[in-house]
Structure formats: structure tokens, C-alpha cells
Scaffold this motif. Structure first.
Motif, PDB file in Angstrom:
ATOM      1  N   LEU A   1       0.843  -1.206   0.000  1.00  0.00           N
ATOM      2  CA  LEU A   1       0.000   0.000   0.000  1.00  0.00           C
ATOM      3  C   LEU A   1       0.872   1.247   0.000  1.00  0.00           C
ATOM      4  N   SER A   2       1.947   1.193   0.773  1.00  0.00           N
ATOM      5  CA  SER A   2       2.871   2.324   0.834  1.00  0.00           C
ATOM      6  C   SER A   2       3.582   2.513  -0.512  1.00  0.00           C
ATOM      7  N   ASP A   3       4.063   1.407  -1.097  1.00  0.00           N
ATOM      8  CA  ASP A   3       4.727   1.483  -2.409  1.00  0.00           C
ATOM      9  C   ASP A   3       3.802   2.079  -3.472  1.00  0.00           C
ATOM     10  N   LYS A   4       2.502   1.743  -3.378  1.00  0.00           N
ATOM     11  CA  LYS A   4       1.527   2.237  -4.366  1.00  0.00           C
ATOM     12  C   LYS A   4       1.157   3.700  -4.105  1.00  0.00           C
ATOM     13  N   GLY A   5       1.666   4.238  -2.989  1.00  0.00           N
ATOM     14  CA  GLY A   5       1.401   5.650  -2.686  1.00  0.00           C
ATOM     15  C   GLY A   5       0.027   5.914  -2.097  1.00  0.00           C
ATOM     16  N   VAL A   6      -0.641   4.867  -1.582  1.00  0.00           N
ATOM     17  CA  VAL A   6      -1.994   5.076  -1.051  1.00  0.00           C
ATOM     18  C   VAL A   6      -2.077   4.939   0.474  1.00  0.00           C
ATOM     19  N   LEU A   7      -0.967   4.560   1.104  1.00  0.00           N
ATOM     20  CA  LEU A   7      -1.012   4.394   2.568  1.00  0.00           C
ATOM     21  C   LEU A   7      -0.837   5.738   3.260  1.00  0.00           C
ATOM     22  N   LEU A   8      -1.862   6.128   4.010  1.00  0.00           N
ATOM     23  CA  LEU A   8      -1.728   7.329   4.839  1.00  0.00           C
ATOM     24  C   LEU A   8      -0.839   6.972   6.028  1.00  0.00           C
ATOM     25  N   ARG A   9      -1.214   5.971   6.784  1.00  0.00           N
ATOM     26  CA  ARG A   9      -0.374   5.496   7.874  1.00  0.00           C
ATOM     27  C   ARG A   9      -0.895   4.172   8.428  1.00  0.00           C
ATOM     28  N   ASN A  10       0.031   3.392   8.977  1.00  0.00           N
ATOM     29  CA  ASN A  10      -0.311   2.188   9.725  1.00  0.00           C
ATOM     30  C   ASN A  10      -0.122   2.470  11.213  1.00  0.00           C
TER      31      ASN A  10
ATOM     32  N   PRO B   1       2.783   7.736  23.051  1.00  0.00           N
ATOM     33  CA  PRO B   1       3.738   8.720  22.532  1.00  0.00           C
ATOM     34  C   PRO B   1       3.061  10.084  22.401  1.00  0.00           C
ATOM     35  N   GLN B   2       3.842  11.130  22.696  1.00  0.00           N
ATOM     36  CA  GLN B   2       3.316  12.499  22.790  1.00  0.00           C
ATOM     37  C   GLN B   2       2.553  12.957  21.557  1.00  0.00           C
ATOM     38  N   ASP B   3       3.031  12.548  20.373  1.00  0.00           N
ATOM     39  CA  ASP B   3       2.429  13.066  19.144  1.00  0.00           C
ATOM     40  C   ASP B   3       1.249  12.220  18.664  1.00  0.00           C
ATOM     41  N   TYR B   4       0.814  11.238  19.474  1.00  0.00           N
ATOM     42  CA  TYR B   4      -0.275  10.361  19.011  1.00  0.00           C
ATOM     43  C   TYR B   4      -1.547  11.140  18.676  1.00  0.00           C
ATOM     44  N   LEU B   5      -2.056  11.900  19.633  1.00  0.00           N
ATOM     45  CA  LEU B   5      -3.360  12.552  19.451  1.00  0.00           C
ATOM     46  C   LEU B   5      -3.376  13.507  18.267  1.00  0.00           C
ATOM     47  N   CYS B   6      -2.297  14.270  18.139  1.00  0.00           N
ATOM     48  CA  CYS B   6      -2.204  15.244  17.069  1.00  0.00           C
ATOM     49  C   CYS B   6      -2.148  14.532  15.717  1.00  0.00           C
ATOM     50  N   THR B   7      -1.343  13.475  15.633  1.00  0.00           N
ATOM     51  CA  THR B   7      -1.178  12.759  14.367  1.00  0.00           C
ATOM     52  C   THR B   7      -2.463  12.028  13.977  1.00  0.00           C
ATOM     53  N   ILE B   8      -3.049  11.298  14.920  1.00  0.00           N
ATOM     54  CA  ILE B   8      -4.230  10.507  14.575  1.00  0.00           C
ATOM     55  C   ILE B   8      -5.412  11.388  14.208  1.00  0.00           C
ATOM     56  N   SER B   9      -5.564  12.527  14.892  1.00  0.00           N
ATOM     57  CA  SER B   9      -6.762  13.313  14.590  1.00  0.00           C
ATOM     58  C   SER B   9      -6.683  13.905  13.184  1.00  0.00           C
ATOM     59  N   LYS B  10      -5.496  14.278  12.741  1.00  0.00           N
ATOM     60  CA  LYS B  10      -5.351  14.755  11.353  1.00  0.00           C
ATOM     61  C   LYS B  10      -5.583  13.617  10.363  1.00  0.00           C
ATOM     62  N   ASP B  11      -5.008  12.439  10.679  1.00  0.00           N
ATOM     63  CA  ASP B  11      -5.136  11.292   9.767  1.00  0.00           C
ATOM     64  C   ASP B  11      -6.585  10.828   9.651  1.00  0.00           C
ATOM     65  N   GLU B  12      -7.299  10.823  10.777  1.00  0.00           N
ATOM     66  CA  GLU B  12      -8.702  10.386  10.757  1.00  0.00           C
ATOM     67  C   GLU B  12      -9.521  11.223   9.771  1.00  0.00           C
ATOM     68  N   ASP B  13      -9.292  12.536   9.776  1.00  0.00           N
ATOM     69  CA  ASP B  13     -10.049  13.425   8.887  1.00  0.00           C
ATOM     70  C   ASP B  13      -9.801  13.132   7.413  1.00  0.00           C
ATOM     71  N   LYS B  14      -8.550  12.743   7.101  1.00  0.00           N
ATOM     72  CA  LYS B  14      -8.170  12.525   5.702  1.00  0.00           C
ATOM     73  C   LYS B  14      -8.534  11.138   5.174  1.00  0.00           C
ATOM     74  N   CYS B  15      -8.768  10.198   6.117  1.00  0.00           N
ATOM     75  CA  CYS B  15      -8.846   8.782   5.772  1.00  0.00           C
ATOM     76  C   CYS B  15      -9.996   8.461   4.805  1.00  0.00           C
ATOM     77  N   ASP B  16      -9.674   7.831   3.650  1.00  0.00           N
ATOM     78  CA  ASP B  16     -10.745   7.451   2.726  1.00  0.00           C
ATOM     79  C   ASP B  16     -11.021   5.949   2.708  1.00  0.00           C
ATOM     80  N   LEU B  17     -10.243   5.190   3.476  1.00  0.00           N
ATOM     81  CA  LEU B  17     -10.544   3.776   3.719  1.00  0.00           C
ATOM     82  C   LEU B  17      -9.840   3.371   5.011  1.00  0.00           C
TER      83      LEU B  17
END
Ligand code: OAD
Length: 297
Positions: A103-112, A192-208
């Protein structure tokens, strides 16, 4: 809704147009590599630690992973870590880990977002910024007294030396002697300190959202499925359905999937073995040859 009906085929064709796939993983993606999960009856870690509970007079198996206990007495955790062969050297990534890399190689992975501490995802060569190890890892350790850091090799030596690892850093001519704690997140510890900030941005962008190999019993990651946009398709790949019964989960405001609801248009479940499900999905996507090659290398 982004998919017209809740089927694996619909998810597969949706995936081809996705840009931001969010993958949430747990211990179930590493069982085929030989690492036990936690809660599967019989084989899970929590069913196989009775001797530690007896020896150290602990009420529950989860206590072995509690920060409070580790502070009082790190020996039970160290004994378990040695028996479990943490940090699992010589273990190879599974089809699931390689699928995420693909998924990452195909450029579609936001994050795991992974709850796993086995570092198998990074063994696939996936870029570091594509993986968020929510519960930390055995990549490093920290002295609880002077905050000195141990790297992976030093930490491994410390775990397998047979005793609780103590800090050797010289403080005013003497060894510090503080207890070394692997940099995993135990129950009762902050993420980890940056969890909340990172996940909340990712959740908004997530298309699957793809959830694999987790019982979703542990907060806060078990809130992710309910925090992505309501139109976002959610695929659960797991031996059994999880979080489908509101009665069981109301007390922890856990996520709910709607696989069997008549109006369900977003939630798809693939049961059985994860690696078989991902083989099937990869074939539908026309990605199987590539994936098989990665697994074989
Ligand atoms: P669990 O053991 O709770 O859940 C693993 C899930 O994966 C279960 O639903 C299994 O049925 C499923 N599973 C296992 N092997 C599978 C396979 N080959 N194919 C399909 N399904 C399979 O593990 P986690 O949800 O990861 O935290 O546990 C969450 C957290 O609880 C862990 O990170 C750990 C633990 O206590 C801490 O220690 C802080």
C-alpha cells in the motif's frame, strides 16, 4: 457513501481510487510469524502466564504489562520478556506486513497505526513515517533513574542477561544502577506524545480504514473506527467479528461495526485467516504477483 454496497469487491474497486488508506493493526497480523497474540483462548499470551500469576501473586495477566507493577518490581516483566524472546529476533514479516508495505509502495497508505511491539512492520523496509507504533517497541530502552538510552542490541543483551537490566552509566564514579525499561507503552502509561495530534489529522483525511488482527479491547486506538468520517468504508479482516454488540461495549464507548445492519453501506468483514483474506484481496486488486514476490524475498 463512497461504496455502493458493502462487499469485498466494492472495497477492492474503491481501494484503487483511494489516496489515504489508514491501517490499524494488532497482534493477529503477527501470529502466522509465530508470535502469539494476547486474547485468543488457548494460544494467547494471557492464557499462558498462570505460572507468573502464581509466582508473583498477580490477580490478572494484564498486570504483567502494567507500569505500576513494573515500577514496584520489574522482575515479572523481565521473566516474561525472556520467555517470550522479546524482541523476537529471527522472525519474518507476514503477508499482512508486506501488504501494508505494498500500500505504501503504491502511494496510497496514509499510515499504519500498530499496537504491536515486534517491529515486524519496519522489517519490510516501509518508510518510518508511515508506521506509528502506538504501544512503542523494543527498539530502545530507557533508564528510569537517569534517562540514559540503550539501543536495540544493548536492550536485547540486557533482557537476556538473566536479571533485571540495570543502568551502567557512570554517575559521579559509580554505576547509575537505575532499572532499564524497554520503550514499550505499558498499561497505565501515556502514549507517545504526538499520538493525538497525528491521529486526529489522519482520521479526517482517511478514505478507507482497514482494521486487521485486533480485538479492539484497548483504548485509545479502539476509538479510531468511530472517529473516521462516517462515509468512510471500514474493512475488518479478523478471525472473528469484533465490536458488533453494543451491549458489550457501551461501558468503554468502544467502536461499533454494522456488518449485519440492513442499512449497512460502509462496513465489510473478511473472516478467517488474515493472510488468506489478504491473498484474496490482492488477487482482486491484481496485486498478487507483486505481493507474492515481496513475501518470497
Ligand atoms: P488480541 O490478542 O486482543 O487480538 C488479536 C485478534 O486477532 C483476535 O481477535 C484474534 O482472533 C485475531 N487473530 C489472531 N491471529 C489471527 C489470524 N491468523 N487470522 C485472523 N485473525 C487472527 O491482540 P491486540 O488487539 O493486538 O497492549 O491487543 C491489544 C493490546 O492488548 C496489545 O497491544 C497489548 C495487549 O494487552 C499492551 O500490552 C499495552
Amino acid at each position: 457513501s463512497l461504496i455502493k454496497c458493502a462487499t469485498v469487491d466494492a472495497i477492492a474497486s474503491h481501494l484503487k481510487n483511494c489516496k489515504n488508506v489508514l491501517v490499524l493493526t494488532g497482534a493477529g497480523i503477527s501470529t502466522s510469524a509465530g508470535i502469539p497474540d494476547f486474547r485468543t483462548p488457548g494460544s494467547g499470551v494471557y492464557d499462558n502466564v498462570q505460572k507468573y500469576l502464581d509466582k508473583y501473586h498477580l490477580q490478572s495477566a494484564q498486570k504483567l504489562f502494567s507500569y505500576e507493577l513494573f515500577q514496584q518490581d520489574p522482575e515479572p516483566f523481565y521473566a516474561l520478556a525472556r520467555e517470550m524472546k522479546y524482541p523476537n529476533a529471527n522472525v519474518k514479516p507476514t503477508i499482512a506486513h508486506h501488504f501494508i508495505k505494498l500500500l505504501s509502495d503504491k502511494g496510497v497508505l496514509l499510515r499504519n497505526y500498530t499496537q504491536n511491539i515486534d517491529m515486524l512492520q519496519s522489517q519490510t523496509g516501509i518508510p518510518d513515517n508511515k508506521v506509528f507504533e502506538v504501544h512503542g517497541s523494543f527498539r530502545s530502552g530507557t533508564c528510569m533513574k537517569c534517562a540514559a538510552k540503550l539501543d536495540k542490541t544493548q536492550l536485547k543483551e540486557a533482557i537476556f542477561c538473566g536479571e533485571v537490566a540495570k543502568c551502567m552509566v557512570s554517575v559521579e564514579g559509580n554505576a547509575c544502577g537505575g532499572v532499564i525499561k524497554p520503550d514499550i507503552v505499558m498499561f497505565g502509561e501515556a502514549l507517545p506524545q504526538d499520538y493525538l495530534c497525528t491521529i486526529s489529522k489522519d482520521e479526517d483525511k482517511c478514505d478507507l480504514l482497514v482494521v486487521m488482527g485486533t480485538s479492539l479491547q484497548v483504548a485509545p486506538v479502539n476509538k479510531i473506527p468511530n472517529s473516521v468520517p462516517s462515509s468512510t468504508p471500514r474493512l475488518l479482516i479478523n478471525r472473528e467479528k469484533v465490536c458488533t454488540n453494543p451491549e458489550t461495549y457501551t461501558h468503554m464507548s468502544a467502536p461499533l461495526f454494522f456488518f449485519d445492519h440492513p442499512d449497512n453501506k460502509t462496513d465489510v468483514f473478511m473472516g478467517g485467516d488474515i493472510d488468506s483474506s489478504l491473498t484474496e484481496l490482492a488477487k482482486k486488486l491484481g496485486w498478487w504477483e507483486e505481493l507474492e514476490k515481496m513475501v518470497g524475498e
